[in-house]
Write an enzyme that holds these catalytic residues in place. Structure first.
Site, PDB file in Angstrom:
ATOM      1  N   GLY A 164       0.848  -1.351   0.307  1.00 49.39           N
ATOM      2  CA  GLY A 164      -0.643  -0.721  -0.329  1.00 49.39           C
ATOM      3  C   GLY A 164       0.867   0.933   0.497  1.00 49.39           C
ATOM      4  O   GLY A 164       1.884   1.598  -0.276  1.00 49.39           O
ATOM      5  N   ASN A 165      -0.441   2.388   0.161  1.00 45.74           N
ATOM      6  CA  ASN A 165       0.641   3.615   0.748  1.00 45.74           C
ATOM      7  C   ASN A 165       0.618   4.197   1.626  1.00 45.74           C
ATOM      8  O   ASN A 165      -0.492   4.566   2.021  1.00 45.74           O
ATOM      9  CB  ASN A 165       1.316   4.089  -1.023  1.00 45.74           C
ATOM     10  CG  ASN A 165       0.054   4.512  -1.640  1.00 45.74           C
ATOM     11  OD1 ASN A 165      -0.927   5.157  -0.768  1.00 45.74           O
ATOM     12  ND2 ASN A 165      -0.782   4.361  -2.458  1.00 45.74           N
ATOM     13  N   HIS A 166       0.971   5.499   1.819  1.00 41.51           N
ATOM     14  CA  HIS A 166       0.651   6.482   3.036  1.00 41.51           C
ATOM     15  C   HIS A 166      -0.614   7.779   2.557  1.00 41.51           C
ATOM     16  O   HIS A 166      -0.733   8.665   4.162  1.00 41.51           O
ATOM     17  CB  HIS A 166       2.132   6.908   3.431  1.00 41.51           C
ATOM     18  CG  HIS A 166       3.005   5.813   4.362  1.00 41.51           C
ATOM     19  ND1 HIS A 166       2.555   5.617   5.175  1.00 41.51           N
ATOM     20  CD2 HIS A 166       4.426   6.443   3.798  1.00 41.51           C
ATOM     21  CE1 HIS A 166       4.005   4.999   5.410  1.00 41.51           C
ATOM     22  NE2 HIS A 166       4.963   5.116   4.428  1.00 41.51           N
TER      23      HIS A 166
END
Ligand code: CTP
Length: 401
Positions: free
Chosen positions: A210-212
């Site tokens: 995923g990412n932030h």
């Protein structure tokens, strides 16, 4: 639009009440007749005599007006019917909560309940009060009654703190009402699609890539679009944010593929689509059925490309106004322009990671808006709510041009 209108101004007890003297002058200058109802506590912040002099009408506070020679009943029903427009400014958290719940313990509230005209309210309070869920609940409830909120702005507050909660400036309140009365809400009757947040690409039943991204920018864009009258479809990847705004339908997805399907299911019906999501460009080639057990060896995962949702919408768009985001670290404007052309967009919002305060997980953002004529407009660092209002300002100007 205000010329010849009867405006009933309700003033409640906040420090911003001192600004209402300017507000009354501006309303009268715009050609309106103004009557004023003041709460008891508001009269500690602004003098009824000043307001009566400026408005050329008696200023009312109580149900009963008594002097040495007579007793008069200040008829709230008559006042409510007299008004073509009611404006409550400043509107404190206390009065907003009472309005939202039908409490009627002063003349202002009784008049509000009696009024049949459009009602505008301009909140003013300290930043934590403004953000409190119960205040937000009041805003939502009042908006659901058809009352129109003139949002507070960000800046230095009377408490010395800095943040959202300052009453909109008198000239902005007048401009807001004039614009609103002239055109209705700028996005009334329009559907809008917004993608937001990250996507999670599964590796096995318990792991993902995923990412932030927090989703904050997309959620604020949805809030502003709803306030401008749009029916909003917000397609969000995993986010801790909640969405209770009337007019926003939240569709939760997890992966880029799910976001792609949801976006395509709704795109035909919308007038504007904004891709604010941080979509994963790649996903694991296979998703293991069972949790991958660790072994003595390194683990290699093959990734395959996800579909570019925005690019695919650009390929099929008819009359939709399509907006993308670009997050760049170098040659920002040039890369953003290339993306705008490649993805057949009407505009692109550029974030530069070189700008302090902009980007993932931050409460603020600094953007440059580039349209398809390659006109460039750079904005200051602002809260994401303000940035959302700026972006919609640019879009609304173009779709109404
Ligand atoms: N986007 C999308 N679907 C994807 C990838 C990106 O809809 N699979 C959208 C984002 O929501 C955003 C814009 O495309 O509006 C961002 O694109 P960008 O940051 O340029 O990512 P890429 O197109 O993948 O380009 P690069 O990573 O090479 O900069």
């Amino acid at each position: 639009m205000l010329s010849g209108k009867n405006i009933l101004l309700g003033i409640t007890g906040g420090i911003a009440a001192y600004k209402t003297t300017f507000l009354v002058r501006l309303l009268i200058k715009a050609g309106a007749q103004v009557k004023i109802v003041l709460t008891e506590s508001a009269s500690s912040f602004v003098s009824p005599l000043t307001l009566a002099t400026l408005s050329k009408n008696p200023v009312l506070t109580n149900f009963v007006h008594e002097d040495a020679n007579s007793v008069d009943w200040n008829n709230h029903v008559e006042l409510g019917l007299w008004a073509d427009v009611m404006l409550i400014a400043p509107a404190t958290a206390n009065t907003l909560s009472k309005m939202a719940n039908g409490t009627c313990d002063n003349l202002l509230l009784a008049t509000y309940l009696s009024a049949k005209c459009p009602v505008y309210f301009a909140p003013a309070m300290d930043l934590d009060m403004y953000k409190h869920p119960s205040t937000k609940h009041s805003f939502d409830r009042l908006t659901s009654f058809g009352n129109v909120m003139i949002p507070a702005t960000s800046g230095e507050l009377a408490s010395g703190l800095h943040g959202e909660g300052r009453m909109a400036e008198p000239e902005d309140i007048v401009a807001f009402m004039q614009n609103h009365l002239a055109t209705g809400l700028p996005l009334s009757g329009k559907k809008v699609l917004i993608t937001a947040g990250p996507t999670y690409e599964a590796i096995d039943p318990v792991r993902f890539v995923g990412n932030h991204s927090s989703g904050k920018m997309g959620y604020e864009l949805a809030n502003v679009a709803a306030a401008l009258g749009a029916e909003v479809i917000l397609i969000s990847g995993p986010s801790h944010l909640t969405m209770n705004t009337t007019g926003v339908k939240l569709i939760k997805v997890v992966s880029a593929d799910e976001m792609y399907d949801a976006a395509h299911a709704h795109f035909d019906a919308v007038a504007v689509a904004i891709a604010a999501a941080a979509v994963a460009d790649y996903r694991p080639k296979t998703i293991a059925d069972q949790k991958i057990k660790k072994s003595e060896n390194d683990l290699n995962i093959s990734f395959i490309k996800n579909k570019d949702i925005l690019l695919s919408l650009g390929e099929i768009k008819k009359n939709q106004f399509l907006v993308g985001f670009a997050l760049e670290t170098e040659n920002e404007v040039e890369y953003a322009k290339k993306k705008l052309i490649k993805k057949n967009l009407d505009a692109i919002v550029l974030n530069s990671l070189n700008d302090a305060g902009a980007g993932f997980g931050k409460p603020t953002n600094k953007i440059t808006f580039i349209d398809k004529n390659l006109t460039i407009k750079a904005f200051e660092l602002k809260t994401k709510a303000e940035v959302a209002a700026d972006i919609w300002g640019e879009i609304v100007n173009r779709i109404h041009a």
